[in-house]
Design a protein around this motif. Structure first.
Motif, PDB file in Angstrom:
ATOM      1  N   MET A  71       0.810  -1.215   0.000  1.00 24.45           N
ATOM      2  CA  MET A  71       0.000   0.000   0.000  1.00 24.45           C
ATOM      3  C   MET A  71       0.845   1.268   0.000  1.00 24.45           C
ATOM      4  O   MET A  71       0.394   2.336  -0.412  1.00 24.45           O
ATOM      5  N   PHE A  72       2.100   1.171   0.478  1.00 21.48           N
ATOM      6  CA  PHE A  72       2.923   2.370   0.588  1.00 21.48           C
ATOM      7  C   PHE A  72       4.306   2.169  -0.012  1.00 21.48           C
ATOM      8  O   PHE A  72       5.310   2.072   0.699  1.00 21.48           O
ATOM      9  N   GLY A 114       7.689  -1.640  -6.787  1.00 20.20           N
ATOM     10  CA  GLY A 114       8.425  -2.705  -6.124  1.00 20.20           C
ATOM     11  C   GLY A 114       9.193  -2.278  -4.888  1.00 20.20           C
ATOM     12  O   GLY A 114      10.066  -3.010  -4.419  1.00 20.20           O
ATOM     13  N   THR A 115       8.871  -1.096  -4.339  1.00 26.07           N
ATOM     14  CA  THR A 115       9.567  -0.614  -3.151  1.00 26.07           C
ATOM     15  C   THR A 115       8.591  -0.527  -1.979  1.00 26.07           C
ATOM     16  O   THR A 115       7.382  -0.715  -2.131  1.00 26.07           O
ATOM     17  N   TYR A 116       9.110  -0.176  -0.807  1.00 27.42           N
ATOM     18  CA  TYR A 116       8.316  -0.119   0.423  1.00 27.42           C
ATOM     19  C   TYR A 116       8.809   1.053   1.259  1.00 27.42           C
ATOM     20  O   TYR A 116       9.982   1.115   1.615  1.00 27.42           O
ATOM     21  N   LEU A 119      -1.762   4.786  -4.931  1.00 21.27           N
ATOM     22  CA  LEU A 119      -1.208   4.366  -3.654  1.00 21.27           C
ATOM     23  C   LEU A 119      -0.094   5.327  -3.254  1.00 21.27           C
ATOM     24  O   LEU A 119       0.232   6.259  -3.974  1.00 21.27           O
ATOM     25  N   ALA A 120       0.499   5.061  -2.089  1.00 16.89           N
ATOM     26  CA  ALA A 120       1.583   5.890  -1.551  1.00 16.89           C
ATOM     27  C   ALA A 120       1.045   7.270  -1.185  1.00 16.89           C
ATOM     28  O   ALA A 120      -0.162   7.493  -1.096  1.00 16.89           O
TER      29      ALA A 120
END
Length: 239
Positions: free
Chosen positions: A55-56, A80-82, A183-184
């Motif tokens: 989600m982020f 593909g990151t968090y 998202l983000a």
């Protein structure tokens, strides 16, 4: 066209369609029975994030000059990151509020939760739940500040609401196109506030965050939840 090729094309079209309508936010991909929670689904481990990492994702930023010569930071998702920093920040306040997780198990109701983190003002959360023909709004206020330490629970209340009030809120959520929002974090700035909305039902879960909105459908949906409480918040403080 032979049958195998027709079948492959059909599957491909169906997959594209499901992706476009938000299939990727299916609650099935987030359910996790290994997360330790109490009887109210509140995590017992303070390190447990309140949001699935999908989600982020992290974002890259660009400075955009506005008409009044001020600058706003616009963001673009890095696939593909968090964004661990953001999730930990938001989660710290939800832990302090003793809020339940919304993504780790399937439920038989529909819930929206607006978490409001203003840099210099008390953190708040507003959780609107519908189960069959029962509508309840829960809200909590912490003693700290959204950009600093969360503090402790100062106000914790609930109110039984009507089907009409639920319908008015979900209409606003629909106008904001919540289930298809990016998202983000949509934008970033110095100070200001984070307006975080989660939604969950029997099939889907989503979480988004908007920095310091001052108008628009998303702002209206969040502000409507505030208006349903007995909290007295001036327009100046609704940043």
């Amino acid at each position: 066209m032979n049958k195998p090729l027709r079948r492959i094309l059909s599957i491909g079209i169906l997959t594209l369609f499901l992706t476009q309508i938000g299939f990727s936010q299916s609650i099935d991909k987030f359910v996790d029975s290994t997360i330790k929670v109490d009887s109210l689904n509140i995590p017992t481990d303070f390190k447990q994030p309140y949001f699935p990492k999908e989600m982020f994702p992290k974002v890259k930023t660009d400075w955009i000059e506005e008409n009044d010569s001020t600058f706003t930071i616009r963001t673009k998702i890095i696939e593909g990151t968090y964004d661990e920093f953001v999730v930990n920040w938001y989660s710290e306040h939800l832990h302090a509020m003793k809020e339940p997780l919304l993504f780790n198990r399937k439920i038989d109701k529909e819930i929206y939760r607006f978490t409001w983190l203003r840099t210099f003002d008390k953190p708040m959360t507003f959780r609107f739940e519908k189960r069959n023909d029962r509508y309840i709004l829960y809200w909590k206020v912490l003693s700290g500040a959204g950009g600093y330490e969360p503090g402790k629970i100062e106000i914790e209340r609930l109110k039984i609401l009507t089907e009409k009030e639920w319908a008015e809120f979900t209409q606003l959520i629909g106008k904001a196109n919540f289930w298809k929002m990016d998202l983000a974090r949509s934008s970033i700035g110095t100070d200001g506030s984070e307006w975080i909305m989660e939604g969950v039902n029997q099939t889907d879960y989503r979480a988004v965050s908007v920095w310091s909105p001052s108008k628009g459908n998303y702002y209206n949906a969040c502000d409507y939840l505030i208006s349903l409480t007995d909290l007295k918040i001036s327009d100046k403080k609704k940043y």
